[in-house]
Design an enzyme around this catalytic site. Sequence first.
Site, short mmCIF file in Angstrom:
data_model
loop_
_atom_site.label_atom_id
_atom_site.label_comp_id
_atom_site.label_asym_id
_atom_site.label_seq_id
_atom_site.Cartn_x
_atom_site.Cartn_y
_atom_site.Cartn_z
NE ARG A 176 -55.81 28.97 -18.68
CZ ARG A 176 -55.95 30.22 -19.12
NH1 ARG A 176 -56.75 31.07 -18.53
NH2 ARG A 176 -55.27 30.64 -20.17
CG HIS B 12 -60.66 30.01 -20.44
ND1 HIS B 12 -60.82 30.19 -19.09
CD2 HIS B 12 -61.93 29.95 -20.97
CE1 HIS B 12 -62.12 30.26 -18.81
NE2 HIS B 12 -62.80 30.11 -19.93
CE1 TYR C 285 -53.99 33.98 -21.67
CE2 TYR C 285 -55.23 33.91 -23.73
CZ TYR C 285 -54.92 33.36 -22.50
OH TYR C 285 -55.53 32.20 -22.09
C1 LIG Z 1 -71.16 36.02 -14.98
C2 LIG Z 1 -70.20 35.58 -16.05
N1 LIG Z 1 -69.54 36.51 -16.77
C3 LIG Z 1 -68.66 36.13 -17.73
C4 LIG Z 1 -68.46 34.80 -18.01
C5 LIG Z 1 -67.51 34.38 -19.10
N2 LIG Z 1 -66.34 33.73 -18.53
C6 LIG Z 1 -66.25 32.38 -18.48
S1 LIG Z 1 -64.86 31.87 -17.73
C7 LIG Z 1 -64.34 33.46 -17.48
C8 LIG Z 1 -63.02 33.71 -16.78
C9 LIG Z 1 -63.06 33.28 -15.35
O1 LIG Z 1 -61.80 33.35 -14.77
P1 LIG Z 1 -61.51 32.85 -13.31
O2 LIG Z 1 -62.63 33.22 -12.38
O3 LIG Z 1 -60.16 33.33 -12.94
O4 LIG Z 1 -61.54 31.26 -13.42
P2 LIG Z 1 -60.68 30.27 -14.32
O5 LIG Z 1 -61.41 30.11 -15.62
O6 LIG Z 1 -59.32 30.87 -14.51
O7 LIG Z 1 -60.66 29.00 -13.57
C10 LIG Z 1 -65.25 34.37 -17.99
C11 LIG Z 1 -65.09 35.83 -17.94
C12 LIG Z 1 -69.20 33.86 -17.24
N3 LIG Z 1 -69.07 32.56 -17.41
N4 LIG Z 1 -70.04 34.28 -16.27
#
Ligand SMILES: Cc1ncc(C[n+]2csc(CCOP(=O)(O)OP(=O)(O)O)c2C)c(N)n1
Length: 365
Positions: A259, A263, A272
Site C-alpha cells: 500500500r 490507509h 509507523y
Molecule cells: C470487523 C472489523 N474490525 C475492525 C475494522 C477497522 N478496520 C478498518 S480497515 C482495517 C485494517 C484492515 O487491513 P487489511 O485487511 O490488511 O486491509 P487493507 O486496509 O490493508 O486493504 C481495520 C482494522 C473493521 N473495518 N472491521
Amino acid sequence: MTAPAETLLPRDEPVRLIDPSGTLRDDAEYPTPDVADLLAAHAALVTGRRINEQCFALVRQGRLAVYPSSHGQEACQVAAALALADGDWMFPTYRDSVSVITRGVSPAEALVLLRGDWHGGYDPHEYRVAPQATPLATQLLHAVGRAHAATLQGEDMVVLAMCGDGATSEGDFHEALNFAAVFHLPVVFFVQNNEFAISVPLSRQTAAPSLAHKAIGYGMPGERVDGNDVAAVLAVLRSAVSRARDGGGPTLVEAHTYRMLAHTNADDDTRYRERSEVAAWVERDPLLRSRAYLREVGALDDVTEERFTADAERVAAALRDAMNAEVEPDPEDLFRFVYAERPQHLQRQWMGLQDEIRRDTEGVE
Ligand SMILES: Cc1ncc(C[n+]2csc(CCOP(=O)(O)OP(=O)(O)O)c2C)c(N)n1
C-alpha cells in the site's frame, strides 16, 4: 478424496512472470497471458492509477468523505476483475474500487457511497459485484454462501472472495475457508497482502511462513504471487478460477504487494513506517513493469500510450463532474427503502420530519 499434502503448499517464492526490469520468465505451470490481454490489462492499470489519483484529489476538495486508495496495488485490482467471466461474482472490500470499476461498474456509481450517499451506488446483481464491504472479512462468508447456493442450484459460476492481510486474522476468514473446502465450493480467496492493516504490520498478524500456507490447514491449495506483476497475478488467478469452474474446489491466492499511500486520508503513515521502505516499493511500481515489458515486445508505442492516458483522463473528468454535481437528497429516502411496509413508529418519525422541514422553509420558530 484428500489431495496429497505437498500439492496444497505454495511455492517458497511468489510466482513471477515479468521481473522488475520488464523481462519475461516463462513458468512451466502458469502460462503467460497473451500480449493482447496484457495490453488490455495495461490500459486498465493506467485508468486505475488515474482513478486513484483523482479520488485522492476529490477527498482533499471535500467531495469524497474518505478514500482507501489502492495506489500501488493496481496489478491486483485489475487482474482480479479480468480473471473472471461475466457470470462469475466478485466480493470486494472498501479498497477494491478499481477492481469494481474494471469489472464494469461506472466510477461514479462505484464512488457515491464514499461521497456519503445512503446507498451502495450500483446494482450488485447487474454487475455480479457484491457491495464493497467495510466490516473486515464479512464478505468472505457472503461469498462462500453465494458459491454454496450456486452449487445447490447447479449454476455455472465462480466466486472471487477478496480481502486484505489484516482480515485473515478475523474468525470469519477461517470459517469461510473451512466451509468452502469442506463443501468443495467454486471459490477463489484472493488476499492482497499489502504489508499493513492500518498501522499494524504483517509480522503482528501471523506467524505462518506466508498467508498462502494457511490453505493446507483447510485442505485447499495455496499459492503466492508477486502482486506487482500483472501477468503473474492474472495467470495465477486464472488458473485458480479455472480449477474452481472445473469442480476442483477452492484455492487461496496471496498476492505480495504494498500500500504505497496511507490507509486512508484519515491516517498518517509517517508515524509507523520509514520513507525509505515506501520508496523501495515505489520502484517496484506495477505500471512501470507492465509498461517495460510491453515496450520491450513492441506492443506499446507512444501513440498507444497517449491513447491510454487520454482514455484515463476522460474517465477521471467524468468522475470529477459526477462528484462535483450538487445532489438534492430526498429526506424521505431515509425511510423509503427500510421496510416493504413502513412500521408506525417510522411513519410517525417521517411525519415529524416533514413538519420540521415545513417549519424550516416557512421560517417558523
Ligand atoms: C470487523 C472489523 N474490525 C475492525 C475494522 C477497522 N478496520 C478498518 S480497515 C482495517 C485494517 C484492515 O487491513 P487489511 O485487511 O490488511 O486491509 P487493507 O486496509 O490493508 O486493504 C481495520 C482494522 C473493521 N473495518 N472491521
